[in-house]
Design a protein around this motif. Structure first.
Motif, mmCIF file in Angstrom:
data_model
loop_
_atom_site.group_PDB
_atom_site.id
_atom_site.type_symbol
_atom_site.label_atom_id
_atom_site.label_comp_id
_atom_site.label_asym_id
_atom_site.label_seq_id
_atom_site.Cartn_x
_atom_site.Cartn_y
_atom_site.Cartn_z
ATOM 1 N N ILE A 135 0.586 -1.080 0.115
ATOM 2 C CA ILE A 135 -0.186 -0.139 0.242
ATOM 3 C C ILE A 135 0.877 1.241 -0.160
ATOM 4 O O ILE A 135 0.377 2.112 -0.583
ATOM 5 N N ILE A 139 0.439 4.343 -2.589
ATOM 6 C CA ILE A 139 0.298 5.432 -2.430
ATOM 7 C C ILE A 139 1.722 6.445 -3.210
ATOM 8 O O ILE A 139 1.124 7.549 -3.651
ATOM 9 N N LEU A 158 -7.358 7.416 -11.674
ATOM 10 C CA LEU A 158 -6.806 6.565 -10.819
ATOM 11 C C LEU A 158 -8.049 5.635 -9.938
ATOM 12 O O LEU A 158 -7.627 4.660 -9.530
ATOM 13 N N PHE A 159 -9.109 6.052 -9.888
ATOM 14 C CA PHE A 159 -10.199 5.261 -9.254
ATOM 15 C C PHE A 159 -11.273 4.912 -10.090
ATOM 16 O O PHE A 159 -11.730 5.732 -11.321
ATOM 17 N N PHE A 241 -7.525 -7.863 -2.725
ATOM 18 C CA PHE A 241 -8.476 -7.275 -1.775
ATOM 19 C C PHE A 241 -8.325 -5.837 -1.533
ATOM 20 O O PHE A 241 -9.126 -4.800 -1.785
ATOM 21 N N ILE A 242 -6.891 -5.420 -1.139
ATOM 22 C CA ILE A 242 -6.666 -4.063 -0.975
ATOM 23 C C ILE A 242 -6.642 -3.341 -2.207
ATOM 24 O O ILE A 242 -7.153 -2.215 -1.980
ATOM 25 N N VAL A 245 -10.430 -2.575 -3.424
ATOM 26 C CA VAL A 245 -11.118 -1.963 -2.323
ATOM 27 C C VAL A 245 -10.558 -0.469 -2.542
ATOM 28 O O VAL A 245 -11.659 0.479 -2.519
ATOM 29 N N PHE A 246 -9.432 -0.364 -2.402
ATOM 30 C CA PHE A 246 -8.697 0.903 -2.439
ATOM 31 C C PHE A 246 -9.071 1.849 -3.795
ATOM 32 O O PHE A 246 -9.362 3.027 -3.653
ATOM 33 N N GLU A 248 -11.409 1.381 -5.658
ATOM 34 C CA GLU A 248 -12.781 1.178 -6.196
ATOM 35 C C GLU A 248 -12.890 0.537 -7.646
ATOM 36 O O GLU A 248 -13.801 0.698 -8.525
#
Lengths: 311, 297
Positions: A135, A139, A158-159, A241-242, A245-246, A248
């Motif tokens: 993570i 970031i 990014l999302f 998962f990370i 979820v992060f 989206e």
């Protein structure tokens, strides 16, 4: 050889059974409401009969619907699950493949430059990056991109999940760990081959060292690398998962997280995780995927052990 | 000279220093005061989060609490969580591995346990177990969360311990010990336990690093050790983290990346620092053992 398929199959059934039992736990929770409907507390009351009833209901439902049935909008649940799962595979499979090929390439490089200054970029970087939580890497990458965007140099989404940017960025995030993991394994496998007689023989016959490295040593080390692929896939699934979820990215892991979301929120009088059926669908697909990986790596391992017996 | 071990020791020593003296370090505000509004140097008012400045060394969080103070004070809680997870995992893994070494029944159980867990990614099984209402609403929820995180990886660790016992068993001097009449207990005390002890020492550092890694990951998806449920406007209840531990700083990650990038950077810096410290410590310890063993022969 047949055991390499039957045993994982047996364990998979056991593992899936246990997960099924946990997911089908009855939700008999007595909520006490405080003043004005505020949350006073909750007491969980486990009743074996209810658990049993849940299990019976699930199987009769599956048999009756001949599948996972329809969701509240009248669409088949299984369609939704498989399409979402496909979306996850779209980032997962490339990440694994990149991890494999780039990882082996980096491992060979690390091995070739294991002495002298090359070590800093090789071995040390591999170990260092593996210690940093992914993570943190994600970031840092995102902040770099945001900075570049502010400068007007790049334009990357990014999302979300619907643009090619999202897919590519997620493949990048997901493949960091596999690359480092596989390169560490490759390095170790090559180091193990190092002192073997066949290497010395080949060298003494005047075979160029590059040829020995790529054709002989890597070929022998390959199966060892393959045998570790199972661990890599498990880690990468956890990372999925990370990442999903992060960012989206609405793949299977994202939806599984939202159906399991009751770990972080709930409504008085009921729990949010009513989507038990689709939860089970996701668990089924994920574990089947791991089963396949397991069988492949098990076969590789059996070939390795047969070869070792011959020596 | 074992450079890895030294660097690892120095880094762990720094963490220990924060742990012990953290709340009393300069510029640490022990009350963790919330500065919800601040006068600008000009005329306007500022709202938190505040960027790093004279007043806030490394910035403030979204409630205006000084991050430096929060990190220093939160260290104790963070490492307390870590210690419980690692301690529990080590004790369980020791019991299982020693059991498996002497009793074939336990060995079978260990193998099945490991095989079953190799079908469940760690985060996956933690999420599923935490969603069980019995865990979610338990009065001892923090303990259960830590126990789940510890237990999920017990199988893997006990396999490592079991293999170190097996390696010890294969040493040729073990035959001498057995043939000279060593009893089971004497053998365990004099040969197996010392070997196991070395493995436990380096493994505990590795496990601490892994646990911290996992806590960071869980922090990103909104799962913390200490959380309480608070009501929302729509009569639903959302968990709210009530602690100062480091992973909690990641709770607003997606917003912070855009507007308050110092919050996740600080959290990730301290967590990464400790993970690397633990890894170096473990590597250093392993190297030291290898050197020691060589000297013995």
């Amino acid at each position: 050889m047949i055991n390499r398929i039957l045993f994982p199959l047996f364990v998979w059934m056991l593992a899936f059974g246990i997960l099924l039992l946990i997911i089908l736990l009855p939700m008999d929770t007595v909520f006490t409401e405080g003043r004005g409907g505020s949350f006073g507390g909750a007491v969980y009351d486990y009743q074996f009969m209810n658990h049993w009833a849940n299990i019976k209901f699930f199987f009769s439902y599956i048999l009756e619907q001949r599948g996972l049935g329809l969701d509240q909008f009248g669409n088949p649940v299984s369609d939704q699950i498989t399409s979402v799962f496909g979306r996850s595979l779209k980032i997962f499979v490339p990440a694994i493949l990149i991890g494999f090929f780039l990882g082996i390439a980096k491992g060979v490089m690390d091995y070739r430059f294991r002495k002298g200054k090359g070590r800093i970029l090789g071995q040390y970087t591999t170990a260092g990056v593996m210690a940093i939580p992914d993570i943190a890497m994600i970031i840092l990458i995102q902040m770099t991109i945001l900075y570049l965007q502010a400068q007007g140099l790049v334009d990357i989404d990014l999302f979300g999940h619907d643009t090619i940017d999202n897919v590519l960025m997620n493949i990048l995030y997901l493949s960091i760990y596999p690359v480092m993991f596989i390169s560490a394994i490759t390095f170790k496998a090559l180091e193990d081959e190092q002192g073997m007689d066949y290497v010395r023989t080949a060298r003494s016959k005047g075979t160029p060292s590059m040829k020995v490295l790529y054709i002989h040593m890597l070929k022998n080390g390959m199966l060892k690398i393959f045998a570790h692929s199972n661990t890599m896939i498990l880690y990468t699934l956890s990372n999925l998962f990370i990442v999903e979820v992060f960012t989206e990215y609405r793949g299977a892991a994202f939806y599984m997280y939202t159906t399991l979301g009751s770990a972080t929120s709930f409504n008085v009088g009921g729990l949010l995780s009513a989507d038990v059926i689709s939860q089970i669908g996701y668990v089924f697909l994920f574990t089947v995927f791991i089963l396949l990986a397991n069988i492949v790596s098990g076969m590789a391992r059996s070939i390795v052990s047969v070869q070792e017996e011959k020596l | 000279m074992n450079r890895t071990l030294w660097i690892g020791l120095i880094m762990t020593g720094m963490l220990l220093f924060i742990l012990i003296f953290g709340p009393h370090l300069p510029r640490v505000d022990q009350t963790l005061e919330q500065n919800l509004l601040k006068k600008d140097s000009g005329v306007g008012l500022l709202v938190p989060p505040y960027a790093p400045s004279e007043e806030f060394l490394i910035g403030s969080d979204r409630k205006g609490v000084d991050l430096w103070s929060k990190v220093m004070i939160g260290a104790r809680e963070t490492f307390y969580i870590l210690a419980v997870i690692v301690g529990l995992r080590l004790v369980l893994a020791l019991l299982v591995s020693i059991g498996a070494f002497y009793l074939s029944g336990v060995r079978l159980l260990m193998n099945i346990w490991n095989a079953v867990f190799s079908f469940m990614p760690t985060i996956f099984i933690i999420l599923i177990l935490l969603a069980v209402p019995g865990v979610m609403f338990s009065d001892y929820r923090p303990f259960w969360v830590m126990a789940i995180i510890a237990v999920v990886e017990v199988g893997r660790l006990s396999l490592i311990f079991y293999e170190s016992l097996q390696t010890q068993k294969r040493q040729s001097y073990m035959e001498a010990a057995i043939s000279s009449g060593g009893r089971k207990w004497t053998l365990f005390k004099g040969y197996y336990w010392p070997a196991l002890k070395r493995e436990v020492l380096s493994s505990s550092a590795t496990e601490a690093g892994r646990a911290m890694f996992l806590l960071a990951q869980l922090g990103v998806i909104g799962i913390y050790i200490n959380q309480e449920f608070f009501s929302q406007l729509d009569r639903s209840y959302q968990s709210v983290e009530t602690s100062n531990s480091w992973p909690v700083l990641l709770s607003n990650l997606r917003r912070d990346v855009y507007s308050a990038e110092w919050i996740p950077l600080v959290a990730l810096f301290f967590m990464t620092f400790s993970i690397i410290a633990f890894h170096l410590l473990a590597d250093g310890l392993r190297k030291r053992q290898a050197i020691k063993m060589r000297r013995n022969f």
